[in-house]
Design a protein around this motif. Structure first.
Motif, PDB file in Angstrom:
ATOM      1  N   VAL A 107       0.789  -1.212  -0.102  1.00  0.00           N
ATOM      2  CA  VAL A 107       0.108   0.371  -0.001  1.00  0.00           C
ATOM      3  C   VAL A 107       0.758   1.356   0.194  1.00  0.00           C
ATOM      4  O   VAL A 107       0.511   2.322  -0.709  1.00  0.00           O
ATOM      5  N   ALA A 108       1.902   1.425   0.951  1.00  0.00           N
ATOM      6  CA  ALA A 108       2.941   2.404   0.745  1.00  0.00           C
ATOM      7  C   ALA A 108       3.298   2.595  -0.442  1.00  0.00           C
ATOM      8  O   ALA A 108       3.489   3.729  -1.012  1.00  0.00           O
ATOM      9  N   VAL A 109       3.969   1.630  -1.286  1.00  0.00           N
ATOM     10  CA  VAL A 109       4.398   1.908  -2.455  1.00  0.00           C
ATOM     11  C   VAL A 109       3.411   2.111  -3.455  1.00  0.00           C
ATOM     12  O   VAL A 109       3.552   3.139  -4.538  1.00  0.00           O
ATOM     13  N   ALA A 110       2.125   1.714  -3.435  1.00  0.00           N
ATOM     14  CA  ALA A 110       1.217   2.319  -4.291  1.00  0.00           C
ATOM     15  C   ALA A 110       0.780   3.683  -4.209  1.00  0.00           C
ATOM     16  O   ALA A 110       0.503   4.576  -5.086  1.00  0.00           O
ATOM     17  N   GLN A 111       0.806   3.862  -2.979  1.00  0.00           N
ATOM     18  CA  GLN A 111       0.564   5.511  -2.301  1.00  0.00           C
ATOM     19  C   GLN A 111       1.555   6.398  -3.015  1.00  0.00           C
ATOM     20  O   GLN A 111       1.143   7.435  -3.514  1.00  0.00           O
ATOM     21  N   ARG A 112       2.957   6.112  -2.909  1.00  0.00           N
ATOM     22  CA  ARG A 112       3.917   6.686  -3.504  1.00  0.00           C
ATOM     23  C   ARG A 112       3.763   6.916  -4.992  1.00  0.00           C
ATOM     24  O   ARG A 112       3.824   7.996  -5.518  1.00  0.00           O
ATOM     25  N   THR A 113       3.450   5.880  -5.692  1.00  0.00           N
ATOM     26  CA  THR A 113       3.103   5.726  -7.162  1.00  0.00           C
ATOM     27  C   THR A 113       1.869   6.700  -7.574  1.00  0.00           C
ATOM     28  O   THR A 113       1.947   7.409  -8.636  1.00  0.00           O
ATOM     29  N   LEU A 114       1.118   6.715  -6.775  1.00  0.00           N
ATOM     30  CA  LEU A 114      -0.045   7.451  -7.093  1.00  0.00           C
ATOM     31  C   LEU A 114       0.128   9.045  -6.768  1.00  0.00           C
ATOM     32  O   LEU A 114      -0.343   9.808  -7.563  1.00  0.00           O
ATOM     33  N   ARG A 115       0.724   9.348  -5.829  1.00  0.00           N
ATOM     34  CA  ARG A 115       1.346  10.764  -5.469  1.00  0.00           C
ATOM     35  C   ARG A 115       2.156  11.244  -6.717  1.00  0.00           C
ATOM     36  O   ARG A 115       2.023  12.316  -7.276  1.00  0.00           O
ATOM     37  N   GLU A 116       3.027  10.350  -7.308  1.00  0.00           N
ATOM     38  CA  GLU A 116       3.774  10.685  -8.471  1.00  0.00           C
ATOM     39  C   GLU A 116       2.924  10.979  -9.640  1.00  0.00           C
ATOM     40  O   GLU A 116       3.460  12.020 -10.598  1.00  0.00           O
ATOM     41  N   GLY A 117       1.926  10.274  -9.800  1.00  0.00           N
ATOM     42  CA  GLY A 117       0.943  10.736 -10.787  1.00  0.00           C
ATOM     43  C   GLY A 117       0.299  11.863 -10.761  1.00  0.00           C
ATOM     44  O   GLY A 117      -0.002  12.603 -11.735  1.00  0.00           O
ATOM     45  N   ARG A 118      -0.159  11.993  -9.421  1.00  0.00           N
ATOM     46  CA  ARG A 118      -0.651  13.649  -9.211  1.00  0.00           C
ATOM     47  C   ARG A 118       0.227  14.522  -9.760  1.00  0.00           C
ATOM     48  O   ARG A 118      -0.285  15.579 -10.120  1.00  0.00           O
ATOM     49  N   ARG A 119       1.499  14.349  -9.015  1.00  0.00           N
ATOM     50  CA  ARG A 119       2.110  15.575  -9.185  1.00  0.00           C
ATOM     51  C   ARG A 119       2.532  15.649 -10.837  1.00  0.00           C
ATOM     52  O   ARG A 119       2.695  16.972 -11.186  1.00  0.00           O
ATOM     53  N   ALA A 120       2.735  14.587 -11.532  1.00  0.00           N
ATOM     54  CA  ALA A 120       2.788  14.730 -12.962  1.00  0.00           C
ATOM     55  C   ALA A 120       1.629  15.558 -13.696  1.00  0.00           C
ATOM     56  O   ALA A 120       2.021  16.382 -14.500  1.00  0.00           O
TER      57      ALA A 120
END
Length: 190
Positions: A86-99
């Protein structure tokens, strides 16, 4: 690639970027008012802005996250994800939001810079400002309708599961549910 990661790291140094739903109300109110006044809805569709925000955001996300996007999809599809997943998935989603916000913001800045180049023409100034705001609206729509629900799902997966409830029969014969599974009887033990 290194410069892109550095820019994205400066935008969000481990903090969660959240757009409140309340900020979408004025945007949708503006759209509704414009349509009710008589403007066609097609005025709010700008193909270049859509391509820049959606396509550019997706490309930057893919460049920064790569194979973790598949991990995000796998984590979202399961109900028993570990806290590390879940932590890795949340980080990946944050990167998508920032992009997406990076592309929406940079496209809006470019449109606003056109205002400075054409200060003498009111028509160009108004068009550039409206295009800049529209590109920010596209980023907001992606945030609200794509990343918001995905983030809510990941937050639900991150919550600890409640303890199982057990049925206990009391001495009076009535069944009672407890959250700890303890036998709670009045008087003597069975």
């Amino acid at each position: 690639m290194v410069v892109l990661r550095a820019v994205l790291g400066l935008l969000d140094a481990g903090q969660r970027a959240v757009v409140p739903v309340g900020s979408a109300i004025p945007a949708f109110g503006l759209l509704l008012a414009a349509v009710l006044v008589g403007s066609p809805l097609s005025l709010f569709i700008e193909p270049v802005g859509i391509l820049v925000v959606f396509g550019g955001g997706a490309l930057i996300w893919w460049a920064t996250s790569g194979p973790r996007i598949r991990h995000l999809v796998t984590t979202l599809g399961t109900d028993d994800a570990t806290s590390d997943n879940v932590a890795v998935a949340q980080r990946t989603l944050r990167e998508g939001r920032r992009a997406v916000w990076l592309m929406g913001g940079s496209a809006a800045v470019i449109a606003f810079l056109q205002v400075l180049l054409a200060v003498d023409s009111l028509a160009v100034v108004c068009a550039s400002i409206s295009i800049g705001v529209l590109r920010l609206l596209y980023a907001l729509l992606v945030e609200l309708f794509l990343y918001g629900p995905l983030n809510a799902r990941l937050e639900r997966l991150a919550l600890p599961s409640p303890p199982p409830r057990h049925s206990v029969t009391t001495p009076s014969g009535f069944s009672r549910l407890t959250s700890r599974g303890e036998h709670q009887h009045r008087g003597t033990h069975p």
